[in-house]
Design an enzyme around this catalytic site. Structure first.
Site, PDB file in Angstrom:
ATOM      1  N   CYS A  63       0.834  -1.222   0.038  1.00  0.00           N
ATOM      2  CA  CYS A  63      -0.015   0.094  -0.035  1.00  0.00           C
ATOM      3  C   CYS A  63       0.837   1.304   0.089  1.00  0.00           C
ATOM      4  O   CYS A  63       1.663   1.494   0.897  1.00  0.00           O
ATOM      5  CB  CYS A  63      -1.008  -0.096   1.198  1.00  0.00           C
ATOM      6  N   TYR A 195      -5.892   5.393  -8.857  1.00  0.00           N
ATOM      7  CA  TYR A 195      -7.064   4.629  -8.572  1.00  0.00           C
ATOM      8  C   TYR A 195      -8.092   4.761  -9.073  1.00  0.00           C
ATOM      9  O   TYR A 195      -8.984   4.139  -9.396  1.00  0.00           O
ATOM     10  CB  TYR A 195      -7.110   4.696  -7.048  1.00  0.00           C
TER      11      TYR A 195
END
Length: 324
Positions: A63, A195
């Site tokens: 992440c 994203y």
């Protein structure tokens, strides 16, 4: 990927049908601060005093948001003050888990939990919301201090300075307005832009995200033609917030998220700049390319149904950058 609803886990993805195909990121809900004296910070209900050994950081090597926190822990020399637990790279029906892996990196060192959502339930048995990393845990009071990466890196930047943190201020007062301005654009169009491109479920939503992403990368490349880092001759918070996305760009976002107008390696200044930051003392030890690639390509079956992980790209992060 799922969420907790009044303390009950649900395997539920983001509902892009309600947003015209757009990915909309959820807001972080734990927003308290660690401060030198325990006074309340800019957000949240109460403050937590900076003390060695009191706090625990939950991260994922996959992440980019968690990677920021791990980097600031390294930059400020807080490895002996704040210990770390690592979640497994695969995120499936149970969200982040602590399933064991061959390299021995994964596991909850505090409670031996099986799922990351168990940590959230220890803080709030009736919690409703996404279960994310980084998560900063207070061992003393048994609760979550923060799960907002932007806040956590600022805490780590200054809160422990009086009790043995390494020198260095990555959010200096005389550059804050400039850093904030860069952060604002980079967050919306680059950090979150990849994203918004990758999780879009309509052509219009994808194009609404991908073109501003590359406009910002072009802008950053031009800015870096004039200085070594975004705010001068030394890295600031703005550089590290950007860098965790750049590290994953050619490896993941270019292919998996269809951010393929250009590669990072095609940029005259951004690519050497990214290598410059990778080669900064301690930074290469914060990365795990295997976790990053496997998380995205194997966890997001709605984007990559075969879950095949590509062999490339072959990137030489240790090549001379020539920016010093």
């Amino acid at each position: 990927m799922g969420l907790l609803n009044n303390g009950i886990w649900q395997d539920k993805w983001y509902d892009t049908g309600k947003t015209g195909g757009k990915f909309v990121r959820s807001e972080s809900q734990f927003r308290n601060w660690i401060t030198p004296d325990g006074a309340a910070g800019p957000t949240g209900d109460s403050g937590f005093k900076a003390e060695p050994g009191r706090y625990h950081l939950y991260i994922s090597y996959a992440c980019p948001w968690a990677h920021r926190a791990l980097i600031f822990r390294t930059l400020k020399g807080l490895e002996d003050m704040i210990d770390v637990s690592v979640v497994h790279w695969f995120m499936g029906e149970n969200g982040w888990t602590f399933e064991k892996d061959p390299d021995g990196l994964v596991g909850d060192k505090l409670f031996g939990s099986k799922f990351m959502y168990e940590i959230y339930l220890k803080a709030d048995p009736h919690y409703t919301g996404r279960v994310t990393v980084p998560t900063l845990w207070d061992k003393k009071t048994g609760t979550i201090v923060s799960n907002e990466s932007a806040d956590i890196i600022r805490m780590l930047n200054t809160a422990f300075d009086g009790i043995g943190a390494a020198p260095g201020d990555y959010y200096p007062e005389d550059k804050r307005s400039e850093i904030d301005e860069i952060n604002e654009r980079v967050y919306h169009t680059v950090n979150n832009g990849v994203y918004k491109s990758g999780f879009a479920t309509s052509q219009a939503a994808y194009e609404e995200a991908v073109y501003p992403l590359f406009e910002s990368l072009d802008w950053l490349d031009a800015r870096l033609s004039r200085s070594r880092f975004l705010n001068g001759d030394t890295p600031t918070e703005a550089d590290w917030r950007l860098w965790t996305t750049l590290y994953r760009f050619d490896m993941v976002y270019h292919g998996h998220f269809k951010c393929n107008i250009r590669r990072l390696a095609d940029y005259t200044h951004l690519w050497p700049y990214a290598r410059d930051l990778y080669q900064w003392p301690g930074i290469r030890e914060t990365v795990n390319a295997d976790h990053a690639k496997r998380h995205y390509y194997e966890s997001h079956d709605m984007v990559n149904p075969t879950r095949i992980v590509p062999a490339g790209p072959d990137l030489d992060w240790d090549a001379p950058h020539g920016r010093s």
